[in-house]
Write an enzyme that holds these catalytic residues in place. Sequence first.
Site, PDB file in Angstrom:
ATOM      1  N   CYS A   2      17.816  46.160   5.689  1.00 27.92           N
ATOM      2  CA  CYS A   2      18.089  47.558   6.016  1.00 27.92           C
ATOM      3  C   CYS A   2      17.672  48.460   4.852  1.00 27.92           C
ATOM      4  O   CYS A   2      17.574  48.012   3.714  1.00 27.92           O
ATOM      5  CB  CYS A   2      19.545  47.857   6.315  1.00 27.92           C
ATOM      6  SG  CYS A   2      20.308  46.723   7.470  1.00 27.92           S
ATOM      7  N   ARG A  27      11.882  47.468   5.817  1.00 23.96           N
ATOM      8  CA  ARG A  27      13.155  46.784   5.555  1.00 23.96           C
ATOM      9  C   ARG A  27      13.902  46.448   6.845  1.00 23.96           C
ATOM     10  O   ARG A  27      14.984  45.860   6.812  1.00 23.96           O
ATOM     11  CB  ARG A  27      14.044  47.643   4.658  1.00 23.96           C
ATOM     12  CG  ARG A  27      13.406  48.006   3.340  1.00 23.96           C
ATOM     13  CD  ARG A  27      14.319  48.870   2.513  1.00 23.96           C
ATOM     14  NE  ARG A  27      15.455  48.129   2.051  1.00 23.96           N
ATOM     15  CZ  ARG A  27      15.488  47.383   0.950  1.00 23.96           C
ATOM     16  NH1 ARG A  27      14.426  47.324   0.192  1.00 23.96           N
ATOM     17  NH2 ARG A  27      16.559  46.717   0.606  1.00 23.96           N
ATOM     18  N   TRP A  74      18.108  46.229  10.079  1.00 23.34           N
ATOM     19  CA  TRP A  74      17.650  44.908  10.518  1.00 23.34           C
ATOM     20  C   TRP A  74      18.914  44.134  10.822  1.00 23.34           C
ATOM     21  O   TRP A  74      19.738  43.894   9.936  1.00 23.34           O
ATOM     22  CB  TRP A  74      16.849  44.231   9.416  1.00 23.34           C
ATOM     23  CG  TRP A  74      16.215  42.940   9.848  1.00 23.34           C
ATOM     24  CD1 TRP A  74      15.147  42.784  10.670  1.00 23.34           C
ATOM     25  CD2 TRP A  74      16.618  41.624   9.472  1.00 23.34           C
ATOM     26  NE1 TRP A  74      14.851  41.450  10.820  1.00 23.34           N
ATOM     27  CE2 TRP A  74      15.743  40.713  10.103  1.00 23.34           C
ATOM     28  CE3 TRP A  74      17.634  41.106   8.669  1.00 23.34           C
ATOM     29  CZ2 TRP A  74      15.845  39.332   9.955  1.00 23.34           C
ATOM     30  CZ3 TRP A  74      17.729  39.729   8.531  1.00 23.34           C
ATOM     31  CH2 TRP A  74      16.843  38.857   9.169  1.00 23.34           C
ATOM     32  N   ASN A  99      23.592  48.562   3.209  1.00 24.49           N
ATOM     33  CA  ASN A  99      22.588  47.501   3.217  1.00 24.49           C
ATOM     34  C   ASN A  99      23.191  46.302   2.494  1.00 24.49           C
ATOM     35  O   ASN A  99      23.652  46.443   1.360  1.00 24.49           O
ATOM     36  CB  ASN A  99      21.326  47.972   2.483  1.00 24.49           C
ATOM     37  CG  ASN A  99      20.380  46.824   2.187  1.00 24.49           C
ATOM     38  OD1 ASN A  99      20.246  45.894   2.990  1.00 24.49           O
ATOM     39  ND2 ASN A  99      19.727  46.866   1.046  1.00 24.49           N
ATOM     40  N   GLY A 100      23.190  45.140   3.141  1.00 29.32           N
ATOM     41  CA  GLY A 100      23.736  43.937   2.513  1.00 29.32           C
ATOM     42  C   GLY A 100      24.562  43.158   3.522  1.00 29.32           C
ATOM     43  O   GLY A 100      24.431  43.360   4.735  1.00 29.32           O
ATOM     44  N   GLU A 481      -0.943  29.139   5.165  1.00 29.58           N
ATOM     45  CA  GLU A 481      -0.816  30.599   5.135  1.00 29.58           C
ATOM     46  C   GLU A 481      -1.521  31.211   6.362  1.00 29.58           C
ATOM     47  O   GLU A 481      -1.003  32.135   6.987  1.00 29.58           O
ATOM     48  CB  GLU A 481      -1.396  31.123   3.816  1.00 29.58           C
ATOM     49  CG  GLU A 481      -1.500  32.622   3.679  1.00 29.58           C
ATOM     50  CD  GLU A 481      -0.189  33.386   3.845  1.00 29.58           C
ATOM     51  OE1 GLU A 481       0.885  32.766   3.842  1.00 29.58           O
ATOM     52  OE2 GLU A 481      -0.246  34.611   4.013  1.00 29.58           O
ATOM     53  N   LYS A 485       0.232  33.502   9.247  1.00 18.27           N
ATOM     54  CA  LYS A 485      -0.261  34.835   9.631  1.00 18.27           C
ATOM     55  C   LYS A 485      -0.389  34.913  11.139  1.00 18.27           C
ATOM     56  O   LYS A 485       0.062  35.868  11.757  1.00 18.27           O
ATOM     57  CB  LYS A 485      -1.644  35.133   9.012  1.00 18.27           C
ATOM     58  CG  LYS A 485      -1.697  35.417   7.544  1.00 18.27           C
ATOM     59  CD  LYS A 485      -1.150  36.758   7.142  1.00 18.27           C
ATOM     60  CE  LYS A 485       0.321  36.684   6.885  1.00 18.27           C
ATOM     61  NZ  LYS A 485       0.785  36.248   5.590  1.00 18.27           N
ATOM     62  N   GLU A 488       3.123  34.953  12.928  1.00 14.38           N
ATOM     63  CA  GLU A 488       4.027  36.096  12.776  1.00 14.38           C
ATOM     64  C   GLU A 488       3.521  37.369  13.438  1.00 14.38           C
ATOM     65  O   GLU A 488       4.332  38.183  13.862  1.00 14.38           O
ATOM     66  CB  GLU A 488       4.420  36.326  11.311  1.00 14.38           C
ATOM     67  CG  GLU A 488       3.379  36.885  10.397  1.00 14.38           C
ATOM     68  CD  GLU A 488       3.931  37.106   8.966  1.00 14.38           C
ATOM     69  OE1 GLU A 488       3.141  36.995   8.034  1.00 14.38           O
ATOM     70  OE2 GLU A 488       5.121  37.410   8.799  1.00 14.38           O
ATOM     71  N   HIS A 504      -2.409  10.434  11.995  1.00 11.94           N
ATOM     72  CA  HIS A 504      -1.043   9.899  11.941  1.00 11.94           C
ATOM     73  C   HIS A 504      -0.109  10.568  12.957  1.00 11.94           C
ATOM     74  O   HIS A 504       1.094  10.475  12.826  1.00 11.94           O
ATOM     75  CB  HIS A 504      -0.486  10.043  10.520  1.00 11.94           C
ATOM     76  CG  HIS A 504      -1.289   9.283   9.511  1.00 11.94           C
ATOM     77  ND1 HIS A 504      -1.338   7.911   9.483  1.00 11.94           N
ATOM     78  CD2 HIS A 504      -2.131   9.703   8.529  1.00 11.94           C
ATOM     79  CE1 HIS A 504      -2.154   7.517   8.515  1.00 11.94           C
ATOM     80  NE2 HIS A 504      -2.641   8.583   7.925  1.00 11.94           N
ATOM     81  N   LYS A 602       9.970  43.431   6.418  1.00 15.16           N
ATOM     82  CA  LYS A 602       9.094  43.195   5.275  1.00 15.16           C
ATOM     83  C   LYS A 602       9.841  42.528   4.121  1.00 15.16           C
ATOM     84  O   LYS A 602       9.349  41.614   3.493  1.00 15.16           O
ATOM     85  CB  LYS A 602       8.511  44.545   4.821  1.00 15.16           C
ATOM     86  CG  LYS A 602       7.577  44.448   3.642  1.00 15.16           C
ATOM     87  CD  LYS A 602       6.275  43.801   4.043  1.00 15.16           C
ATOM     88  CE  LYS A 602       5.319  43.630   2.888  1.00 15.16           C
ATOM     89  NZ  LYS A 602       4.331  42.585   3.166  1.00 15.16           N
TER      90      LYS A 602
HETATM   91  C1  AGP Z   1       4.592  36.858   5.059  1.00 12.96           C
HETATM   92  O1  AGP Z   1       3.598  37.419   5.800  1.00 12.96           O
HETATM   93  C2  AGP Z   1       5.938  37.277   5.186  1.00 12.96           C
HETATM   94  N1  AGP Z   1       6.174  38.380   5.927  1.00 12.96           N
HETATM   95  C3  AGP Z   1       7.043  36.533   4.473  1.00 12.96           C
HETATM   96  O2  AGP Z   1       6.818  35.168   4.625  1.00 12.96           O
HETATM   97  C4  AGP Z   1       7.225  36.865   2.986  1.00 12.96           C
HETATM   98  O3  AGP Z   1       6.158  36.363   2.254  1.00 12.96           O
HETATM   99  C5  AGP Z   1       8.571  36.268   2.500  1.00 12.96           C
HETATM  100  O4  AGP Z   1       9.625  36.846   3.213  1.00 12.96           O
HETATM  101  C6  AGP Z   1       8.773  36.443   1.011  1.00 12.96           C
HETATM  102  O5  AGP Z   1       8.779  37.784   0.636  1.00 12.96           O
HETATM  103  P1  AGP Z   1       8.607  38.224  -0.877  1.00 12.96           P
HETATM  104  O6  AGP Z   1       7.246  37.798  -1.300  1.00 12.96           O
HETATM  105  O7  AGP Z   1       8.779  39.717  -0.855  1.00 12.96           O
HETATM  106  O8  AGP Z   1       9.673  37.532  -1.667  1.00 12.96           O
END
Ligand code: AGP
Length: 620
Positions: A2, A27, A74, A99-100, A481, A485, A488, A504, A602
């Site tokens: 948040c 956030r 969030w 937030n928290g 990675e 991508k 997500e 395997h 994010k």
């Molecule tokens: C990647 O595309 C992400 N959205 C997510 O995996 C991100 O890398 C992860 O939450 C870690 O975030 P940070 O690098 O801000 O710690």
Amino acid sequence: MCGIIGAASSRNVGKLLIQGLHKMEYRGYDSAGIALHQKDHVTRLRALGKVQALEDLMIEHKPKSKLGIAHTRWATHGKPSEANAHPHASSEQIYIVHNGIIENYKELTKKLKDSGYQFASQTDSELIAHLIHHHYKNNDLLCAMQLAIKELEGAYAIAAVDLNHKDQLVIARYKSPLLIGVGIEENFAASDPLALAQLTSDFVFLEDGDTAVVKKDSYEIFDAKSKSVNREVTHLDIETSSVTKGEFSHFMEKEIFEQPQSASNTLESRLGSNDVLDNIFGLGSSEIFSETKRIQFVACGTSLHAGKVGRFWFEEIAGIPCYVDFASEYRYRNPLVEDGTLFVTISQSGETADTLAALRYAKDKDYLSTLSICNVPTSSLARESDHVLFTNAGPEIGVASTKAFTTQLVSLLLLSMSIAKSQDKNPIMREAITKELKDLPAAINASLDTKTAIQKITPAIAEKNNALFLGRGIFFPIVQEGALKLKEISYIHAEAYPAGELKHGPLALVDDSIPIVALSPENDLTEKLISNLEEVKARGGTLYVFGEGQDQFTIDSGSYIGMPKCNKFIAPIIYTIPLQILAYYVACHRGTDLDQPRNLAKSVTVESVSYTHLTLPTKA
Ligand code: AGP
């Protein structure tokens, strides 16, 4: 997670608060809300979904006010709904945004219900409003806040207003980011300086346990013992152009194409003519590096993948072993710390709760020192680590990390060279890497040219629901990675394997309905990779291969996309680019909300919803 924001000004603040929320949608964006003080009452508006829905409500109601708080959510406790949206209120007197996560939520809620408070939401945040109200005496909101937070366990950044004061916000911080933005005839509070970028360049970062009263022409901060304290004002010029999309359709697209520049920003003032410069990780870091015998990496998601790539470089360039751990798992075992181990966190935001908690846990262990590779200089991680290297990627707004990842890789190359230099290892190799790094921005530019070829293959991939990603050696974390991508932002299920593992088990998945994306750069493992791909071809698999100079490799179904020739150490960075582009165009084709994909945010500043807060079905 948040984002929270508050303003006390001599002008109307509604629009400013909404602008700030837009900047903090990274956030979370499940719901948004605002509370504006209007002399004899407080107007509260809340809307489900993104900040735009709240902005539409503001346009309809046009409330005017010089004091207000706002929130973008969030969801952790309680589903996304208007009732669960912040601000939360108590007796139309106290309004708060939070937030928290409040861990002792159950006990406090029960206590407040027993003393007659009625709850209107399923959140853990609403109790904060009632708790402040419970302690509110003699019109003293600050004192009520200070008494309330003494009862809270967990993490919080809180901003509160009360009906009796049309000129002040009271704020509090513990383990969630919170700062004051200092303006002229106006002051602000926010989770992130980015939210205030167009309003001020002067920020005061609160510390854990701090509370503060913020008025339009003054602010006063109190420490955990309620003693008035001075905290330093930090001047930060946050480029506002970097928080707009410019000519691009999405932030993610802009951030992919910014990578030649962001990589060059990471390298600036860090490379000499033949080697990495001394002390780029801060004064005294060279001495620590000369004693470093091994590395413990801890990170999440994309940043974790960077650590996995880094492991190969540390072994080869610095000749030291590395362990790489999920931050969310690391502190729930009892890691054995060997002598001379450097603890390294990697994070774009520097606010990821799991990574921060791992750092705090590690501080009680016998690590040589702590070091962080981070993109946000003002973040908690950067402030709490002994040494830091800022990636200097600039604000990354798209939820899917792109330029943050490639600049983390550049930083890890610099770190492995720095450690090797402090230990007098591999000078010729260091010189070769310096040269490769100098060519990196141009090489990234060349790999961006794969865009047109990739656009041609996206429709075929976009219509599938599964995909397999293959790579070998250092390219395995790169395909991990790539798979992350794709999942997500396009919601296609994607799995990554080291190509030699196919036989395997996963080979059973291969038929003509599953696209298989493979990275095939020229290196010692090329022949082995090609024979793994032959196994796939023999089973009728559709292959999309990114490689260099393997003209002898023919593909019956799928495509071969030629990559620019690139040198060994920067190759993992270069091969990341087409996988980002692929995920981007597949998501565009599927029409997803790719800058803000469903269920994500994010910056993940909470650990998780605690089990004790869930209502489980009772046995019949
Ligand atoms: C990647 O595309 C992400 N959205 C997510 O995996 C991100 O890398 C992860 O939450 C870690 O975030 P940070 O690098 O801000 O710690």
